[in-house]
Design a protein around this motif. Structure first.
Motif, PDB file in Angstrom:
ATOM      1  N   ILE A  37      15.245  41.807 -25.746  1.00 20.25           N
ATOM      2  CA  ILE A  37      14.941  43.064 -25.048  1.00 20.25           C
ATOM      3  C   ILE A  37      13.983  42.799 -23.887  1.00 20.25           C
ATOM      4  N   PHE A  38      12.965  41.969 -24.139  1.00 22.90           N
ATOM      5  CA  PHE A  38      12.014  41.607 -23.082  1.00 22.90           C
ATOM      6  C   PHE A  38      12.724  40.897 -21.933  1.00 22.90           C
ATOM      7  N   CYS A  39      13.616  39.956 -22.275  1.00 19.82           N
ATOM      8  CA  CYS A  39      14.374  39.206 -21.267  1.00 19.82           C
ATOM      9  C   CYS A  39      15.251  40.146 -20.440  1.00 19.82           C
ATOM     10  N   TYR A  40      15.903  41.081 -21.106  1.00 18.12           N
ATOM     11  CA  TYR A  40      16.795  42.013 -20.407  1.00 18.12           C
ATOM     12  C   TYR A  40      16.003  42.896 -19.445  1.00 18.12           C
ATOM     13  N   ILE A  41      14.895  43.441 -19.916  1.00 16.72           N
ATOM     14  CA  ILE A  41      14.087  44.343 -19.070  1.00 16.72           C
ATOM     15  C   ILE A  41      13.490  43.580 -17.900  1.00 16.72           C
ATOM     16  N   THR A  42      12.978  42.376 -18.171  1.00 19.39           N
ATOM     17  CA  THR A  42      12.351  41.574 -17.113  1.00 19.39           C
ATOM     18  C   THR A  42      13.360  41.195 -16.031  1.00 19.39           C
ATOM     19  N   SER A  43      14.523  40.709 -16.441  1.00 20.42           N
ATOM     20  CA  SER A  43      15.528  40.296 -15.457  1.00 20.42           C
ATOM     21  C   SER A  43      16.101  41.479 -14.685  1.00 20.42           C
ATOM     22  N   SER A  44      16.051  42.666 -15.270  1.00 13.19           N
ATOM     23  CA  SER A  44      16.553  43.856 -14.572  1.00 13.19           C
ATOM     24  C   SER A  44      15.650  44.268 -13.421  1.00 13.19           C
ATOM     25  N   HIS A  45      14.380  43.828 -13.461  1.00  9.23           N
ATOM     26  CA  HIS A  45      13.422  44.219 -12.421  1.00  9.23           C
ATOM     27  C   HIS A  45      13.297  43.183 -11.307  1.00  9.23           C
ATOM     28  N   ILE A  53      21.399  35.742 -12.987  1.00  5.23           N
ATOM     29  CA  ILE A  53      20.503  36.728 -13.613  1.00  5.23           C
ATOM     30  C   ILE A  53      21.306  37.750 -14.409  1.00  5.23           C
ATOM     31  N   THR A  54      22.454  38.139 -13.874  1.00  7.25           N
ATOM     32  CA  THR A  54      23.305  39.097 -14.587  1.00  7.25           C
ATOM     33  C   THR A  54      23.870  38.485 -15.861  1.00  7.25           C
ATOM     34  N   LEU A  55      24.262  37.215 -15.804  1.00  7.53           N
ATOM     35  CA  LEU A  55      24.745  36.529 -17.007  1.00  7.53           C
ATOM     36  C   LEU A  55      23.654  36.414 -18.066  1.00  7.53           C
ATOM     37  N   ILE A  56      22.416  36.252 -17.625  1.00  7.66           N
ATOM     38  CA  ILE A  56      21.301  36.209 -18.567  1.00  7.66           C
ATOM     39  C   ILE A  56      21.185  37.534 -19.306  1.00  7.66           C
TER      40      ILE A  56
END
Length: 219
Positions: A37-45, A53-56
């Motif tokens: 969840i942290f990875c998803y939120i961080t990469s979205s910003h 980044i999208t693949l991550i």
């Protein structure tokens, strides 16, 4: 000669060890989900978005689904003596269909991230011009469609037999199907692709470092 008390002690220790492993697995699952969840939120910003980044983010989603299934449904069910697959035929089929599908999807997303890195370092100009979130989403969609197509036999062949969720097929088919999906697609192919992609990545970076050092010495 072993007596009854020795057997009881061994069974008790085995039971305690199994419970310890199960609880540890559930705890690790919780930590993994929070990190995803942290990875998803961080990469979205990130201001700059590309296919990597999208693949991550896609990887974080499917990894969460996988560890949720393994950690909470499989290990949690084992700990609380509640096997969700044995409730009825629908839970049986969907659980194995989704569990295998998302597990393979997670591995293949990791493999695509490694390939994406190789493309980025080998064709930097092309990658900069063509790397976009839409490309990653199309790749992710193809991976998911492929994985759930491959695991369709789980949806068709699993059934309740003697109150147990069982793969109802010939032993030969069951063996080769398990080898193909669980071993080949889930483990072998992603492992070797990721391994050789990382080797190539390190090789290219090492050569570039040597060229830069040689140019600096020549100057």
């Amino acid at each position: 000669m072993r007596n009854f008390s020795d057997t009881r002690i061994e069974d008790f220790l085995t039971y305690k060890l199994a419970n310890y492993i199960t609880i540890s697995g559930i705890a690790v699952t919780t930590i993994g989900i929070l990190l995803n969840i942290f990875c998803y939120i961080t990469s979205s910003h990130f201001k700059f978005q590309n296919s990597s980044i999208t693949l991550i983010r896609c990887q974080a989603v499917w990894d969460t689904l996988t560890i949720f299934h393994i950690g909470y449904i499989e290990l949690g069910g084992s700990y609380f003596k509640f096997v969700i697959q044995d409730i009825n035929v629908y839970f049986c089929k969907i659980s194995y269909f989704h569990g295998w599908g998302c597990s393979v999807a997670t591995s293949l997303h990791m493999m695509c991230l490694a390939i994406d890195r190789v493309i980025a370092i080998h064709y930097p100009v092309w990658y900069k011009q063509n790397s976009a979130p839409s490309l990653a989403y199309r790749t992710s969609f193809c991976i998911i469609a492929f994985c759930y197509t491959v695991t369709l036999p789980n949806l068709l062949k699993f059934d309740i037999v003697d109150s147990k969720c069982t793969f109802v097929a010939s032993p030969l088919f069951a063996f080769w199907y398990t080898v193909f999906v669980a071993l080949f697609l889930y483990c072998v192919v992603p492992f070797f692709v990721i391994f050789f992609c990382n080797l190539y990545f390190i090789y290219v970076l090492s050569n570039r470092k040597k060229k830069i050092a040689a140019q600096q010495n020549a100057a």
